[in-house]
Design a protein around this motif. Structure first.
Motif, PDB file in Angstrom:
ATOM      1  N   ASP A   1       0.835  -1.196   0.000  1.00  0.00           N
ATOM      2  CA  ASP A   1       0.000   0.000   0.000  1.00  0.00           C
ATOM      3  C   ASP A   1       0.864   1.238   0.000  1.00  0.00           C
ATOM      4  OD1 ASP A   1      -2.763  -1.141   2.063  1.00  0.00           O
ATOM      5  OD2 ASP A   1      -2.464  -1.108  -0.094  1.00  0.00           O
ATOM      6  N   GLY A   2       0.535   2.163  -0.904  1.00  0.00           N
ATOM      7  CA  GLY A   2       1.279   3.416  -0.912  1.00  0.00           C
ATOM      8  C   GLY A   2       0.718   4.359   0.120  1.00  0.00           C
ATOM      9  N   GLY A   3       1.615   5.177   0.704  1.00  0.00           N
ATOM     10  CA  GLY A   3       1.126   6.132   1.669  1.00  0.00           C
ATOM     11  C   GLY A   3       2.244   6.826   2.403  1.00  0.00           C
ATOM     12  N   ILE A   4       1.834   7.540   3.438  1.00  0.00           N
ATOM     13  CA  ILE A   4       2.781   8.290   4.263  1.00  0.00           C
ATOM     14  C   ILE A   4       2.721   7.742   5.680  1.00  0.00           C
ATOM     15  CG2 ILE A   4       3.386  10.552   5.175  1.00  0.00           C
ATOM     16  CD1 ILE A   4       2.092  11.795   2.787  1.00  0.00           C
ATOM     17  N   THR A   5       3.861   7.450   6.240  1.00  0.00           N
ATOM     18  CA  THR A   5       3.907   6.964   7.617  1.00  0.00           C
ATOM     19  C   THR A   5       4.645   7.975   8.479  1.00  0.00           C
ATOM     20  OG1 THR A   5       5.908   5.690   7.124  1.00  0.00           O
ATOM     21  CG2 THR A   5       3.817   4.536   6.953  1.00  0.00           C
ATOM     22  N   GLN A   6       4.124   8.152   9.663  1.00  0.00           N
ATOM     23  CA  GLN A   6       4.759   9.014  10.657  1.00  0.00           C
ATOM     24  C   GLN A   6       4.958   8.196  11.929  1.00  0.00           C
ATOM     25  OE1 GLN A   6       1.950  12.760   9.762  1.00  0.00           O
ATOM     26  NE2 GLN A   6       3.594  13.192  11.223  1.00  0.00           N
ATOM     27  N   SER A   7       6.102   8.368  12.517  1.00  0.00           N
ATOM     28  CA  SER A   7       6.341   7.676  13.791  1.00  0.00           C
ATOM     29  C   SER A   7       7.163   8.561  14.707  1.00  0.00           C
ATOM     30  CB  SER A   7       7.065   6.348  13.538  1.00  0.00           C
ATOM     31  OG  SER A   7       8.316   6.567  12.909  1.00  0.00           O
ATOM     32  N   PRO A   8       6.948   8.405  16.006  1.00  0.00           N
ATOM     33  CA  PRO A   8       5.905   7.592  16.635  1.00  0.00           C
ATOM     34  C   PRO A   8       4.555   8.309  16.593  1.00  0.00           C
ATOM     35  CG  PRO A   8       7.147   8.725  18.323  1.00  0.00           C
ATOM     36  CD  PRO A   8       7.789   9.099  17.014  1.00  0.00           C
ATOM     37  N   LYS A   9       3.501   7.644  17.025  1.00  0.00           N
ATOM     38  CA  LYS A   9       2.186   8.264  17.073  1.00  0.00           C
ATOM     39  C   LYS A   9       2.107   9.249  18.243  1.00  0.00           C
ATOM     40  CE  LYS A   9      -2.736   7.004  16.983  1.00  0.00           C
ATOM     41  NZ  LYS A   9      -3.051   7.653  15.718  1.00  0.00           N
ATOM     42  N   TYR A  10       2.691   8.853  19.368  1.00  0.00           N
ATOM     43  CA  TYR A  10       2.745   9.710  20.544  1.00  0.00           C
ATOM     44  C   TYR A  10       4.201   9.823  20.983  1.00  0.00           C
ATOM     45  CZ  TYR A  10      -2.251   8.786  20.829  1.00  0.00           C
ATOM     46  OH  TYR A  10      -3.581   8.673  20.540  1.00  0.00           O
ATOM     47  N   LEU A  11       4.586  11.020  21.424  1.00  0.00           N
ATOM     48  CA  LEU A  11       5.967  11.259  21.809  1.00  0.00           C
ATOM     49  C   LEU A  11       5.984  12.195  22.999  1.00  0.00           C
ATOM     50  CD1 LEU A  11       8.901  10.704  21.014  1.00  0.00           C
ATOM     51  CD2 LEU A  11       8.767  12.610  19.434  1.00  0.00           C
ATOM     52  N   PHE A  12       6.767  11.815  23.997  1.00  0.00           N
ATOM     53  CA  PHE A  12       6.892  12.646  25.182  1.00  0.00           C
ATOM     54  C   PHE A  12       8.346  13.071  25.308  1.00  0.00           C
ATOM     55  CE2 PHE A  12       2.690  11.951  26.805  1.00  0.00           C
ATOM     56  CZ  PHE A  12       2.323  10.743  26.246  1.00  0.00           C
TER      57      PHE A  12
END
Lengths: 116, 113
Positions: A1-12
Motif C-alpha cells: 500500500d502506498g502512503g505516508i507513515t509518521q512515527s511515533p504516534k505519541y511522543l513525550f
C-alpha cells in the motif's frame, strides 16, 4: 500500500531535549511538508521541500530543523529553542514540484508531541 | 500573501439536515481552492478542489462547493448530513504560485441526533 507513515504516534519529551519526528512516503512524490496543528489554529506550515537536498522555511520555522537526504524521507527535529513544542505534527506530500499549489496534498496520521 | 477565513469555528446541525460551511479567501487573483476533512486523531484527506472550469465542484461523500470569484468565497455544502460526517473541515488556498497552500483555522461539524 502506498502512503505516508509518521512515527511515533505519541511522543513525550522533557524540556530542553531535542526530538526527531519521522516522516516516510512511498508515493514517489517530489514535495514534502511539515505542519503544526494547535486547537483552533488550523495548520501552520513549518518547512517544505520540493526536491532532495533543498527545503524552504514556512511560517513558523523558528525552533525547528529538517533534512531531505532521500526523496522518501523528511524528518523534522524539534529543538530546545522551540518555546512551546506541545502540538500535533502532520507530514504531507504532493506529487510534483512546480505545480504552483495545484496538487493535492496527502497526509500522514500525525505525531502528537507532549513536552513534560 | 493569501489568507483564508472560515467564519464559523463550530457548526451544529441535525442529522439529515443540510449544512453549509463558509470559506472566504483574500485575493481575487487566480487561485486554487481546496476543502480537506480531518476525522478525530487522524491526518487530513481531500474532499474536493477547484482548479479551473465549472464553478460547482463535486467531491467525495456527497459534498460539493461553489467557487464565487466576485465574493472570493468557496463555501462547502451537503444536502443531508450523517453522523459519520462528524469531523473538522479545513478550507485552503494556493499561495501565489508557490508549491504550498494556506489553511483556514477549521470548522468543527457536530451532527446532532
Amino acid at each position: 500500500d502506498g502512503g505516508i507513515t509518521q512515527s511515533p504516534k505519541y511522543l513525550f519529551r522533557k524540556e530542553g531535549q531535542n526530538v526527531t519526528l519521522s516522516c516516510e512516503q512511498n508515493l514517489n512524490h517530489d514535495a514534502m511538508y511539515w505542519y503544526r496543528q494547535d486547537p483552533g489554529q488550523g495548520l501552520r506550515l513549518i518547512y517544505y521541500s520540493q526536491i532532495v537536498n533543498d527545503f524552504q522555511k514556512g511560517d513558523i520555522a523558528e525552533g525547528y530543523s529538517v533534512s531531505r537526504e532521500k526523496k522518501e524521507s523528511f524528518p523534522l527535529t524539534v529543538t530546545s529553542a522551540q518555546k512551546n513544542p506541545t502540538a500535533f505534527y502532520l507530514c504531507a506530500s504532493s506529487p510534483q514540484r512546480g505545480a504552483g499549489g495545484a496538487d493535492t496534498q496527502y497526509f500522514g496520521p500525525g505525531t502528537r508531541l507532549t513536552v513534560l | 500573501a493569501q489568507s483564508v477565513t472560515q467564519l464559523d469555528s463550530q457548526v451544529p446541525v441535525f442529522e439529515e439536515a443540510p449544512v453549509e460551511l463558509r470559506c472566504n479567501y483574500s485575493s481575487s487573483v487566480s487561485v486554487y481552492l481546496f476543502w480537506y476533512v480531518q476525522y478525530p486523531n487522524q491526518g487530513l484527506q481531500l474532499l474536493l478542489k477547484y482548479l479551473s472550469g465549472s464553478t460547482l465542484v463535486k467531491g467525495i461523500n456527497g459534498f460539493e462547493a461553489e467557487f464565487n470569484k466576485s465574493q472570493t468565497s468557496f463555501h462547502l455544502r451537503k444536502p443531508s448530513v450523517h453522523i459519520s460526517d462528524t469531523a473538522e473541515y479545513f478550507c485552503a488556498v494556493s499561495d501565489g504560485g508557490e508549491d504550498k497552500i494556506i489553511f483556514g483555522k477549521g470548522t468543527r461539524l457536530h451532527i446532532l441526533p
